[in-house]
Design a protein around this motif. Structure first.
Motif, short mmCIF file in Angstrom:
data_model
loop_
_atom_site.label_atom_id
_atom_site.label_comp_id
_atom_site.label_asym_id
_atom_site.label_seq_id
_atom_site.Cartn_x
_atom_site.Cartn_y
_atom_site.Cartn_z
N VAL A 182 155.70 36.82 -13.28
CA VAL A 182 154.73 37.31 -12.37
C VAL A 182 153.93 38.62 -12.72
N ARG A 183 152.76 38.24 -13.25
CA ARG A 183 151.75 39.57 -13.32
C ARG A 183 151.75 40.64 -12.14
N LEU A 184 152.14 41.92 -12.66
CA LEU A 184 151.67 43.10 -11.84
C LEU A 184 151.01 44.08 -12.69
N ASP A 185 150.11 44.62 -12.02
CA ASP A 185 149.30 45.65 -12.60
C ASP A 185 149.90 46.88 -12.17
N PRO A 186 150.48 47.79 -13.23
CA PRO A 186 151.28 48.97 -12.95
C PRO A 186 150.44 50.15 -12.66
N GLN A 187 148.99 49.97 -12.60
CA GLN A 187 148.22 51.05 -12.00
C GLN A 187 147.77 50.65 -10.65
N THR A 188 148.01 49.47 -10.21
CA THR A 188 147.51 49.31 -8.79
C THR A 188 148.52 48.62 -7.77
N ALA A 189 149.52 48.04 -8.49
CA ALA A 189 150.52 47.47 -7.57
C ALA A 189 151.60 48.53 -7.30
N PRO A 190 152.08 48.45 -6.22
CA PRO A 190 152.89 49.51 -5.49
C PRO A 190 154.35 49.22 -6.32
N GLU A 191 154.81 50.47 -6.28
CA GLU A 191 156.24 50.71 -6.97
C GLU A 191 157.40 49.47 -6.51
N ILE A 242 158.91 40.16 -14.81
CA ILE A 242 157.53 40.82 -14.84
C ILE A 242 156.65 40.71 -15.88
N ALA A 243 155.43 40.35 -15.77
CA ALA A 243 154.13 40.36 -17.00
C ALA A 243 153.49 41.64 -16.54
N ARG A 244 153.50 42.49 -17.38
CA ARG A 244 152.59 43.59 -16.87
C ARG A 244 151.18 43.32 -17.27
N GLY A 245 150.10 43.51 -16.34
CA GLY A 245 148.83 43.05 -16.92
C GLY A 245 147.89 43.52 -15.82
N PRO A 246 146.53 43.55 -16.32
CA PRO A 246 145.78 44.14 -15.01
C PRO A 246 145.64 42.99 -13.98
N ASP A 247 145.14 43.82 -12.76
CA ASP A 247 144.87 42.94 -11.61
C ASP A 247 143.91 41.79 -12.27
N PRO A 248 144.11 40.48 -11.98
CA PRO A 248 143.47 39.53 -12.76
C PRO A 248 141.93 39.43 -12.13
N ALA A 249 141.48 40.23 -11.02
CA ALA A 249 140.20 40.01 -10.48
C ALA A 249 139.30 41.12 -10.97
N ILE A 250 140.07 42.08 -11.37
CA ILE A 250 139.38 43.60 -11.40
C ILE A 250 138.13 43.70 -12.50
N LEU A 251 138.50 42.97 -13.52
CA LEU A 251 137.18 42.91 -14.49
C LEU A 251 136.24 41.91 -14.10
N PRO A 252 136.67 40.47 -13.99
CA PRO A 252 135.80 39.73 -13.32
C PRO A 252 134.75 40.21 -12.35
N LYS A 253 135.30 40.99 -11.37
CA LYS A 253 134.61 41.70 -10.35
C LYS A 253 133.73 42.61 -10.84
N ALA A 254 134.15 43.38 -11.79
CA ALA A 254 133.08 44.63 -12.23
C ALA A 254 131.95 43.97 -13.16
N ARG A 255 132.14 42.90 -13.75
CA ARG A 255 131.20 42.03 -14.48
C ARG A 255 130.22 41.30 -13.57
N LYS A 256 129.23 41.92 -12.88
CA LYS A 256 128.33 41.09 -11.92
C LYS A 256 127.68 39.98 -12.50
N ASN A 257 127.40 38.72 -11.83
CA ASN A 257 126.67 37.73 -12.34
C ASN A 257 125.42 37.90 -11.92
N ASP A 258 124.39 36.95 -12.14
CA ASP A 258 123.14 36.93 -12.07
C ASP A 258 122.73 37.23 -10.34
N ALA A 259 123.30 36.33 -9.58
CA ALA A 259 123.12 36.31 -8.24
C ALA A 259 123.46 37.89 -7.70
N GLU A 260 124.63 38.11 -7.97
CA GLU A 260 125.08 39.35 -7.42
C GLU A 260 124.29 40.62 -8.20
N LEU A 261 123.61 40.46 -9.28
CA LEU A 261 122.60 41.69 -9.71
C LEU A 261 121.19 41.32 -8.89
#
Length: 602
Positions: free
Chosen positions: A277-286, A299-318
């Motif tokens: 299970v992926r958990l983000d140590p910087q955002t998921a609760p202890e 536990i597989a440590r890794g970033p919230d899977p949505a955090i970077l896709p959300k930050a990269r806005k697509n053409d419609a969002e822009l």
């Protein structure tokens, strides 16, 4: 009048000394020598509902970042440079002491407060794994042990605690989102499968809202649905949120691949999961880590899977963000023109906030994106000042007005700061104002190779202030969501940000300068990272400006600007006139034409 913002005194009410005594009694009964009171809630977002505002309830401090550590004889309120003026105004200095953070680390403070060792209680739902690991590392060998506790002692004494929010969820249209929720889930699920992960826990409400193409009303100013989500590698989502938030239309939008469960069901679900299970140590609760570890789940440590896709806005969002900024820019110009026509006499900070809200309401705003910072004179030096009826100052011709505000529109989120000469500002402000402007222009004009992070660019904004021995105690820029949270991670322009900038990321560009007791200066536009033409073989990035509103040229020392800087400012103002002018009429249009004249035509 739209009435988005109230002007009640933040942090007012309640006997904070009595609350502190009550907490200390609870700690003594539990055998704890100290307790950590975070600003965060279980979702680890920047903003919290009233039910989770434990730090403000206990101490009176209402800033958006910070925490407290309480012992039997000390009560430290840890704040960064943005809040060092505000905290002194809000807390009872007889019982609470401001602590400069991150200069003073929590572990170092605790070692000084508990030289003989002891136990430090914390609620594991309210801290990330990264926070606890950092604390444990800092306390190693000190005899001080962090101790997770099941019942928060503040909740036990907070007898009139508000109920958790149950804001109605709504559909965020796919045409504005630029991608269906099903496609997003499939894309992120494919990433999990590629990493041989069975699922990921998502705790950030804006990540969940982005993933499911929904918006909500659980937090003021932030159109998010609070909850937790487990994304399986097959694309199914278990959403742990109060079912009362979702009507039939929203449930139909979510479809059969999204199951809505009661929030309390998350504990059992985590305890029964098969990994990894992926958990983000910087955002998921202890606590999420502890539940999986107790169950023997990998536990597989890794970033919230949505955090970077959300930050990269697509053409419609822009496209939505661009359009929202044009409507918002017209509202801001109407406000500035009104201010100039009216003059400061008889106006207060609250009058300005209310007038701006009325213009934004006419422009189609659904909410403000944060409580407006409208600081006249010395109030402008309080970086996150929030005007209330007690602090409300009359405007004065010989003072600056700092106005930092934004709006939530169906298709975009805005954030803009302008510092205004109310008539006859003192000469001493022109030097720092021009240095701040030059830093903002330097960021706007920056070109940089792929892989450069915010930390690499931050000095560009500060260089002209540094040359005069000046600086500011906040980052130069934060990430911004598309019709989401005005503060969005993980990208920033700051000394501590090692996140590489990528095309589509939206940030603020807001250098400033603050002279306590006198004035504050900040100039802010939103910018989006874009690819730019470059020599063959090297991928280069730069910025597109989203915000269009005049910068007060009356405060600019034109002689201090280089030819390129003057050219940038004139070109920017020409764009402001071209883009915003057609949205205005009469006296507002005439004011804009005068405010955007080239520097040589002043």
């Amino acid at each position: 009048m739209s009435g988005f913002q109230d002007f009640d005194q933040a942090g007012a009410g309640g006997d904070h000394a009595a609350r502190l005594r009550g907490l200390r009694a609870r700690l003594e009964a539990a055998g704890l020598d100290a307790f950590i009171v975070p600003r965060a809630d279980a979702h680890q977002g920047e903003y919290v509902a009233d039910a989770d505002a434990r730090l403000a309830w206990l101490t009176g401090f209402t800033g958006s970042a910070g925490f407290a550590i309480i012992t039997q004889d000390r009560a430290g309120v840890f704040i960064d440079g943005r809040y060092r003026v505000q905290v002194r105004a809000e807390i009872d200095g007889e019982h609470f002491t401001p602590v400069h953070w991150p200069e003073t680390r929590p572990a170092d403070w605790l070692k000084d407060a508990l030289p003989g060792g002891g136990s430090v209680g914390f609620e594991p739902w309210l801290h990330t794994r990264r926070e606890i690991e950092t604390l444990e590392s800092g306390l190693s060998g000190s005899g001080i042990e962090p101790v997770p506790i099941e019942e928060n002692p503040i909740d036990a004494i907070w007898t009139d605690r508000p109920a958790p929010p149950v804001g109605a969820a709504r559909i965020h249209d796919d045409t504005i989102a630029g991608e269906t929720s099903a496609d997003k889930r499939a894309r992120l699920a494919a990433d999990l499968r590629e990493a041989d992960q069975a699922a990921a826990l998502i705790s950030l409400p804006d990540s969940i809202s982005w993933l499911l193409n929904i918006r909500g009303a659980d937090l003021p100013r932030n159109p998010v649905v609070q909850g937790f989500a487990i994304l399986d590698a097959d694309g199914h989502v278990a959403l742990f949120a109060d079912p009362a938030k979702f009507d039939d239309q929203v449930r139909a939008h979510l479809g059969n691949a999204v199951t809505i469960l009661q929030p309390h069901a998350l504990t059992a679900a985590l305890s029964e999961m098969a990994g990894p299970v992926r958990l983000d140590p910087q955002t998921a609760p202890e606590q999420a880590f502890r539940l999986l570890e107790d169950a023997g789940t990998t536990i597989a440590r890794g970033p919230d899977p949505a955090i970077l896709p959300k930050a990269r806005k697509n053409d419609a969002e822009l496209d939505g963000m661009r359009e929202a900024h044009l409507r918002d820019g017209a509202a801001m110009v109407r406000l500035l023109a009104w201010l100039d026509r009216h003059g400061p006499d008889g106006l207060t900070e609250i009058d300005v906030v209310e007038k701006l809200e009325s213009f934004r309401a006419e422009a189609g705003v659904t909410d403000i994106s944060f409580d407006t910072i409208c600081g006249s004179g010395p109030n402008g030096a309080i970086v996150h000042y929030r005007v209330n009826r007690a602090s409300n100052r009359a405007l004065s011709a010989d003072e600056l007005l700092l106005l930092d505000s934004g709006g939530q529109y169906p298709d975009g989120t805005t954030d803009i700061t302008r510092t205004v000469d109310m008539g006859s500002a003192p000469q001493e402000v022109r030097g720092p104002f021009t240095a701040v402007l030059r830093g903002m222009i330097a960021i706007s004009r920056a070109r940089f190779p792929k892989g450069v992070a915010g930390a690499h660019l931050d000095a560009l904004a500060r260089q002209f202030l540094w040359a005069e021995g000046l600086d500011y105690d906040h980052g130069t820029g934060h990430g911004v969501g598309a019709a989401l949270c005005v503060h969005e991670g993980p990208v920033r322009i700051s000394r501590v940000s090692d996140m590489a900038l990528e095309a589509g990321m939206i940030l603020s560009n807001e250098p400033g300068y603050y002279r306590e007791g006198a004035f504050g200066i900040r100039i802010e536009n939103l910018i989006v990272v874009q690819r730019v033409e470059a020599e063959a073989g090297r991928e280069m990035l730069g910025f597109e400006t989203l915000t269009f509103c005049p910068i007060d040229r009356r405060l600019v020392d034109a002689e201090a600007l280089s030819r390129d800087e003057r050219g940038w400012l004139d070109a920017y103002h020409a764009d402001v006139l071209a883009k915003i002018g057609p949205r205005l009429e009469g006296a507002d249009r005439e004011w804009l034409e005068a405010a955007t004249r080239p520097m040589q035509d002043r």
